[in-house]
Design an enzyme around this catalytic site. Structure first.
Site, PDB file in Angstrom:
ATOM      1  N   ASP A 139      31.370  44.579  32.123  1.00  0.00           N
ATOM      2  CA  ASP A 139      31.018  43.146  32.121  1.00  0.00           C
ATOM      3  C   ASP A 139      30.595  42.719  30.713  1.00  0.00           C
ATOM      4  OD1 ASP A 139      30.805  40.609  33.198  1.00  0.00           O
ATOM      5  OD2 ASP A 139      28.825  40.918  34.072  1.00  0.00           O
TER       6      ASP A 139
ATOM      7  N   HIS B 170      30.426  43.345  40.150  1.00  0.00           N
ATOM      8  CA  HIS B 170      29.080  43.814  39.743  1.00  0.00           C
ATOM      9  C   HIS B 170      28.068  43.854  40.887  1.00  0.00           C
ATOM     10  CE1 HIS B 170      28.504  39.497  39.055  1.00  0.00           C
ATOM     11  NE2 HIS B 170      29.071  39.509  37.865  1.00  0.00           N
TER      12      HIS B 170
END
Ligand SMILES: [Zn+2]
Length: 385
Positions: A274, A216
């Site tokens: 995520d 991320h």
């Protein structure tokens, strides 16, 4: 199955075929062509995709769960069943930092599910995200449970997981992580930098040892400053690193998504969700292991406001790449399917609509909402079924 999808806008590496035809035989794609070049052979099931987009199925290499089901533990079976409703045909089951005693109990449960998986999205392996992280960039994770990475630690995880760990997010500046990196590569575990406060130079050295991906990008990493480019700067500057990007529109501003895409190109950007185990559930308070999380319908956060995973699945990120960032569907498809497949060693089988590839297909409506999902030749989900 022997079937043919006809009439849709078929997204291939060479461009959009409209109307296109995709022929499936058994688990594989046997032909992809424009309708005028390929007549459906007699006797095959015909799926009418007129007006729809026909794309390679989405591949999510960083997902923790959905709809109340946690990848960590027996809930992984329900994650496998649930993901096709979001156009996802393959994924990496991603863990979080928990107390060691719980990790020891939960990872063998994941391995048990993977030994005999139900019908649904294909789990390509386990992505360990924590506990080998930096206390300076913990995100939602509790640093009390962080542990140093070492060869013995990887061996321990692989034993718990019956060898199915194939990706590991870690902070290279912590403990013996740099010395361990060649061992990760030797053992076919993709080394991923994340939750890291490293400086630019250390990331350069990590790349020389085989670092190939960043978790991320922008979230839980040292940011880009022009005199201290940090992990974020290194991810953008170094072409060897594939940049994961959470596309929910909350973790990363659309402007920063454009910066990343300008730096990496679509071929260096890997869309991830995520997603938290309660992604997709109504607003409320939920427990994620020891963490108490508040969901407001768009985000999930700890009580102090820290984002705790994402609420949106990969199809939502795909639409955001088109609607917020301005990519065209073929470009967004690279970020959501082709790049993730290549980044975990499945680039010769998954992530593109090509003859010989696995028949992993997402059929989306004109606004890119999932309608029908095929995994390895089987229709595993249909809207309004
Ligand atoms: Zn995560």
């Amino acid at each position: 199955m022997a079937a043919v999808l006809v009439g849709g806008k078929v997204c291939t590496p060479e461009g959009i075929l409209e109307p296109g035809v995709v022929l499936i035989e058994g688990e594989n794609i046997s032909a992809v062509a424009h309708e005028r070049q390929l007549q459906p052979p007699p006797g095959v099931e015909i799926v009418d995709a007129a007006g729809s987009w026909v794309l390679p199925g989405f591949i999510d290499v960083h997902i923790h769960g959905l709809l109340g089901h946690d990848c960590m533990g027996l809930g992984l079976a329900d994650v496998i069943r649930g993901l096709p409703a979001f156009g996802v045909t393959a994924f990496m089951a991603t863990t979080v930092t928990r107390p060691a005693v719980e990790i020891d109990a939960l990872i063998p449960q994941m391995a048990a599910v993977l030994a005999d998986p139900p019908s649904g999205a294909r789990c390509l392996g386990i992505h360990v995200e924590g506990p080998h992280l930096s206390p300076k960039r913990p995100g939602m994770a509790n640093p009390e449970w962080f542990l140093p990475l070492s060869c013995a630690e990887l061996d321990r995880f692989q034993e718990l997981a019956a060898g199915s760990v194939s990706m590991l997010t870690f902070a290279p500046e912590e403990g013996a992580a740099m010395e361990t990196m060649p061992y990760l590569v030797e053992n076919d575990v993709v080394p991923v930098i994340g939750h890291s406060d490293a400086d630019f130079e250390l990331v350069e050295r990590a790349v020389a040892l085989g670092l190939s991906q960043a978790t991320h990008t922008f979230n839980a990493m040292s940011p880009l400053h022009h005199r201290a480019p940090g992990v974020a700067g290194a991810v953008m500057a170094l072409p060897q690193i594939v940049a994961q990007l959470i596309g929910d529109g909350h973790h990363v501003h659309a402007g920063a998504m454009k910066v990343l895409l300008n730096a990496k190109g679509v071929e260096g950007t890997c869309l991830i969700s995520d997603a938290a185990p309660f992604a997709g559930l109504p607003a409320g308070e939920y427990r994620w292991g020891e963490y108490r999380v508040l969901v407001d319908g768009e985000t999930s956060r700890l009580a102090d406001g820290t984002l705790a995973g994402a609420h949106a699945l990969l199809d939502s990120g795909f639409r955001n790449l088109i609607n917020l960032v301005g990519l065209n569907p073929a470009e967004a498809s690279q970020c959501a399917s082709t790049v993730p497949a290549k980044s975990v060693g499945f680039g010769d089988r998954k992530g593109q609509l090509l003859p010989g590839y696995d028949a992993d297909i997402a059929v989306l409506d004109a606004d890119f909402w999932p309608q029908l999902t095929i995994v390895e030749g089987d229709v595993v989900w249909r809207a309004h079924a």
